[in-house]
Design an enzyme around this catalytic site. Structure first.
Site, PDB file in Angstrom:
ATOM      1  N   SER A 156       0.823  -1.213   0.000  1.00  0.00           N
ATOM      2  CA  SER A 156       0.000   0.000   0.000  1.00  0.00           C
ATOM      3  C   SER A 156       0.860   1.268   0.000  1.00  0.00           C
ATOM      4  CB  SER A 156      -0.939   0.013   1.209  1.00  0.00           C
ATOM      5  OG  SER A 156      -0.202   0.024   2.414  1.00  0.00           O
ATOM      6  N   HIS A 157       2.144   1.150   0.329  1.00  0.00           N
ATOM      7  CA  HIS A 157       3.007   2.331   0.342  1.00  0.00           C
ATOM      8  C   HIS A 157       4.243   2.171  -0.538  1.00  0.00           C
ATOM      9  CE1 HIS A 157       0.318   3.207   3.643  1.00  0.00           C
ATOM     10  NE2 HIS A 157       0.601   4.473   3.401  1.00  0.00           N
ATOM     11  N   PHE A 183       4.102  10.540   2.868  1.00  0.00           N
ATOM     12  CA  PHE A 183       3.190   9.795   1.985  1.00  0.00           C
ATOM     13  C   PHE A 183       3.500   8.295   2.057  1.00  0.00           C
ATOM     14  CE2 PHE A 183       1.452   9.426  -2.570  1.00  0.00           C
ATOM     15  CZ  PHE A 183       0.148   9.676  -2.178  1.00  0.00           C
ATOM     16  N   ALA A 223       4.814   4.602   4.591  1.00  0.00           N
ATOM     17  CA  ALA A 223       4.663   3.890   5.860  1.00  0.00           C
ATOM     18  C   ALA A 223       5.635   4.508   6.869  1.00  0.00           C
ATOM     19  CB  ALA A 223       4.977   2.418   5.649  1.00  0.00           C
ATOM     20  N   LEU A 224       5.369   4.264   8.156  1.00  0.00           N
ATOM     21  CA  LEU A 224       6.228   4.876   9.191  1.00  0.00           C
ATOM     22  C   LEU A 224       7.340   3.962   9.690  1.00  0.00           C
ATOM     23  CD1 LEU A 224       3.915   6.969   9.201  1.00  0.00           C
ATOM     24  CD2 LEU A 224       4.190   7.129  11.660  1.00  0.00           C
ATOM     25  N   THR A 226      -5.837  10.086   9.269  1.00  0.00           N
ATOM     26  CA  THR A 226      -5.699   8.674   9.645  1.00  0.00           C
ATOM     27  C   THR A 226      -4.505   8.493  10.586  1.00  0.00           C
ATOM     28  OG1 THR A 226      -4.505   8.332   7.576  1.00  0.00           O
ATOM     29  CG2 THR A 226      -6.821   7.704   7.622  1.00  0.00           C
ATOM     30  N   ASP A 257       3.468  -0.641  13.310  1.00  0.00           N
ATOM     31  CA  ASP A 257       3.219   0.585  12.536  1.00  0.00           C
ATOM     32  C   ASP A 257       1.771   0.549  12.087  1.00  0.00           C
ATOM     33  OD1 ASP A 257       3.232   2.660  10.720  1.00  0.00           O
ATOM     34  OD2 ASP A 257       4.290   1.540   9.181  1.00  0.00           O
ATOM     35  N   GLY A 306      -4.455   4.017   2.304  1.00  0.00           N
ATOM     36  CA  GLY A 306      -3.750   3.270   1.246  1.00  0.00           C
ATOM     37  C   GLY A 306      -4.366   1.893   1.029  1.00  0.00           C
ATOM     38  N   GLU A 307      -4.835   1.270   2.109  1.00  0.00           N
ATOM     39  CA  GLU A 307      -5.441  -0.061   1.987  1.00  0.00           C
ATOM     40  C   GLU A 307      -6.790   0.040   1.279  1.00  0.00           C
ATOM     41  OE1 GLU A 307      -4.071  -2.874   2.661  1.00  0.00           O
ATOM     42  OE2 GLU A 307      -2.282  -2.129   3.680  1.00  0.00           O
ATOM     43  N   LYS A 338     -11.580   4.520  21.614  1.00  0.00           N
ATOM     44  CA  LYS A 338     -10.208   4.346  22.091  1.00  0.00           C
ATOM     45  C   LYS A 338      -9.201   4.720  20.994  1.00  0.00           C
ATOM     46  CE  LYS A 338     -11.710   0.765  25.244  1.00  0.00           C
ATOM     47  NZ  LYS A 338     -11.473  -0.541  25.833  1.00  0.00           N
ATOM     48  N   ARG A 390       6.816  -8.838   7.446  1.00  0.00           N
ATOM     49  CA  ARG A 390       7.668  -7.956   6.618  1.00  0.00           C
ATOM     50  C   ARG A 390       9.095  -8.490   6.582  1.00  0.00           C
ATOM     51  NH1 ARG A 390       9.500  -3.691   7.804  1.00  0.00           N
ATOM     52  NH2 ARG A 390       8.844  -3.430   9.964  1.00  0.00           N
TER      53      ARG A 390
HETATM   54  P1  NDP Z   1      -2.086  -2.923   9.471  1.00  0.00           P
HETATM   55  O1  NDP Z   1      -3.386  -2.993  10.186  1.00  0.00           O
HETATM   56  O2  NDP Z   1      -1.932  -3.696   8.225  1.00  0.00           O
HETATM   57  O3  NDP Z   1      -0.901  -3.386  10.439  1.00  0.00           O
HETATM   58  C1  NDP Z   1      -0.686  -2.724  11.650  1.00  0.00           C
HETATM   59  C2  NDP Z   1       0.428  -3.387  12.418  1.00  0.00           C
HETATM   60  O4  NDP Z   1      -0.034  -4.637  12.910  1.00  0.00           O
HETATM   61  C3  NDP Z   1       1.668  -3.688  11.593  1.00  0.00           C
HETATM   62  O5  NDP Z   1       2.801  -3.468  12.378  1.00  0.00           O
HETATM   63  C4  NDP Z   1       1.516  -5.154  11.235  1.00  0.00           C
HETATM   64  O6  NDP Z   1       2.764  -5.830  11.084  1.00  0.00           O
HETATM   65  C5  NDP Z   1       0.803  -5.691  12.448  1.00  0.00           C
HETATM   66  N1  NDP Z   1      -0.058  -6.810  12.141  1.00  0.00           N
HETATM   67  C6  NDP Z   1      -0.973  -6.900  11.147  1.00  0.00           C
HETATM   68  N2  NDP Z   1      -1.618  -8.068  11.221  1.00  0.00           N
HETATM   69  C7  NDP Z   1      -1.101  -8.725  12.297  1.00  0.00           C
HETATM   70  C8  NDP Z   1      -1.357 -10.008  12.905  1.00  0.00           C
HETATM   71  N3  NDP Z   1      -2.260 -10.829  12.416  1.00  0.00           N
HETATM   72  N4  NDP Z   1      -0.618 -10.343  13.979  1.00  0.00           N
HETATM   73  C9  NDP Z   1       0.322  -9.519  14.482  1.00  0.00           C
HETATM   74  N5  NDP Z   1       0.609  -8.297  13.957  1.00  0.00           N
HETATM   75  C10 NDP Z   1      -0.099  -7.915  12.880  1.00  0.00           C
HETATM   76  O7  NDP Z   1      -1.676  -1.392   9.197  1.00  0.00           O
HETATM   77  P2  NDP Z   1      -2.612  -0.145   8.847  1.00  0.00           P
HETATM   78  O8  NDP Z   1      -3.577  -0.532   7.786  1.00  0.00           O
HETATM   79  O9  NDP Z   1      -3.132   0.451  10.079  1.00  0.00           O
HETATM   80  O10 NDP Z   1      -1.516   0.863   8.224  1.00  0.00           O
HETATM   81  C11 NDP Z   1      -0.815   0.486   7.038  1.00  0.00           C
HETATM   82  C12 NDP Z   1       0.288   1.461   6.753  1.00  0.00           C
HETATM   83  O11 NDP Z   1      -0.225   2.724   6.386  1.00  0.00           O
HETATM   84  C13 NDP Z   1       1.235   1.736   7.920  1.00  0.00           C
HETATM   85  O12 NDP Z   1       2.545   1.445   7.459  1.00  0.00           O
HETATM   86  C14 NDP Z   1       1.087   3.220   8.201  1.00  0.00           C
HETATM   87  O13 NDP Z   1       2.277   3.863   8.595  1.00  0.00           O
HETATM   88  C15 NDP Z   1       0.649   3.732   6.855  1.00  0.00           C
HETATM   89  N6  NDP Z   1      -0.044   5.024   6.945  1.00  0.00           N
HETATM   90  C16 NDP Z   1       0.600   6.141   6.536  1.00  0.00           C
HETATM   91  C17 NDP Z   1      -0.027   7.375   6.600  1.00  0.00           C
HETATM   92  C18 NDP Z   1       0.692   8.626   6.219  1.00  0.00           C
HETATM   93  O14 NDP Z   1       0.110   9.703   6.322  1.00  0.00           O
HETATM   94  N7  NDP Z   1       1.927   8.572   5.775  1.00  0.00           N
HETATM   95  C19 NDP Z   1      -1.408   7.499   7.070  1.00  0.00           C
HETATM   96  C20 NDP Z   1      -1.958   6.267   7.542  1.00  0.00           C
HETATM   97  C21 NDP Z   1      -1.310   5.070   7.457  1.00  0.00           C
HETATM   98  P3  NDP Z   1       3.361  -6.216   9.615  1.00  0.00           P
HETATM   99  O15 NDP Z   1       3.959  -4.950   9.103  1.00  0.00           O
HETATM  100  O16 NDP Z   1       4.348  -7.276   9.881  1.00  0.00           O
HETATM  101  O17 NDP Z   1       2.191  -6.699   8.784  1.00  0.00           O
END
Ligand code: NDP
Length: 333
Positions: A43-44, A117, A119-120, A156, A174, A183-184, A227, A305
């Protein structure tokens, strides 16, 4: 097409340079996009390429920005990103921040007037690889409705956390403050499938699983109801109010057709655990992780990852031929 991370990064950097970025800035931002492809953080990764190029073309972001770093307090670094990308601003402050954290025990990096723009995790992971605990937060243009509100105010607002452990790579999580990152939802629209319930509302405020209805005038919802809303609020306070960055609701990107990034702020907190009272934190974190694994947590955040990264380093990064052809065209190859 199978390509190495270095070759992919160089190609993306050439595309950015051809659209107004200095070679220095292009290399930094391209490195983050290539790393996302390497780690399978789709997504990024290249999915965002059109957004970067359109934003550069719109004049909304300054691809040539030279960030200015000051230190207004012993443990606080302020970075004026000068309307450039946040990763360039962070790179400018990185070594000074690490030295500060080692000296003071803590360092806060307050970046304002920046565009993030990506991931963090690429922001925090390198600090943990150098023995520090790192927390990062970014605010973004209004996209979520919280606490029963009638319209979007907060973004977000993602946050990431990384900590070192003595027996393996850092543990890194993250996540967005919304149930799913924008992005998702974008990816779901491109791939033509629905998102799960609870992700967003349509333009009338009615719950929907249609990504197009969420993206076109609708809104996203925070994770964990009130929350997650509290987390989104905290991120807005630290990344914008604290840094001097714009709030998400102060967005004026519509004046720049094609602009897709948020001109906002980023806050990072670095902690040197060796300066704290907890003793050898990386070894204690290893014990904690081992206990979690023993309890059945066979996937920790970042594990997937890391596996994908190991495969990409071994076998190269697979990208669709059409994406590669588009990238080559943008890079003038
Ligand atoms: P996810 O919900 O996909 O994942 C969140 C975290 O949970 C990750 O660290 C992921 O690890 C972990 N995770 C996911 N599934 C599991 C599981 N089953 N068991 C254990 N850990 C799990 O992320 P989001 O959709 O919330 O965000 C996606 C990206 O979007 C992030 O990188 C975020 O930084 C980015 N983003 C950027 C923005 C910006 O303005 N630049 C704005 C909003 C979001 P893993 O990485 O290993 O999957």
């Amino acid at each position: 097409m199978i390509i190495t991370e270095a070759a992919l990064g160089a190609l993306i950097a050439r595309a950015f340079e051809r659209h107004g970025m200095t070679p220095h800035n292009a290399a930094i931002v391209a490195g983050v996009v290539a790393a996302a492809e390497r780690d399978g953080a789709a997504s990024h990764g290249l999915l965002r390429l059109d957004g970067y190029i359109a934003t550069l073309n719109s004049g909304w972001v300054n691809g040539e920005a030279v960030p200015v770093v000051t230190q207004p307090a012993p443990a606080i670094l302020a970075v004026d990103a000068c309307n450039g990308f946040a990763q360039v601003a962070l790179a400018a402050a990185r070594e000074q921040a690490i030295a500060t954290a080692r000296r003071e025990g803590l360092a806060a990096i307050c970046i304002h007037d920046s565009h993030h723009f990506a991931a963090l995790w690429p922001d925090v992971e390198p600090f943990a690889e150098r023995g520090l605990i790192a927390i990062a937060m970014v605010n973004a243009r209004s996209r979520i409705v919280i606490w029963g509100g009638k319209r979007k105010v907060l973004g977000t607002n993602p946050m990431a956390f990384a900590c070192p452990r003595s027996d393996g790579p850092p543990v890194v999580w993250d996540q967005a403050s919304s149930l799913r990152a924008q992005g998702e939802v974008l990816k779901a629209r491109v791939e033509g499938h629905a998102v799960s319930e609870g992700v967003g509302l349509d333009a009338e405020g009615v719950p929907t699983t249609d990504p197009a209805k969420i993206l076109d005038g609708g809104s996203l919802l925070p994770f964990g109801a009130h929350k997650g809303a509290g987390i989104a609020f905290m991120v807005e306070v630290l990344a914008a109010a604290m840094t001097g960055g714009r709030f998400g609701f102060q967005d004026d990107s519509p004046k720049f057709p094609g602009a897709q990034t948020s001109r906002a702020g980023q806050f990072l907190l670095l902690i040197d655990p060796s300066r704290g009272p907890g003793g050898d934190a990386p070894s204690r974190i290893a014990v904690l992780v081992a206990m979690l694994r023993e309890a059945g947590s066979d996937r920790l955040p970042g594990d997937e990852r890391c596996h994908r990264r190991a495969r990409a380093v071994e076998d190269g990064i697979a990208i669709p031929d059409a994406t590669y052809a588009k990238l080559c065209k943008l890079a003038g190859e």
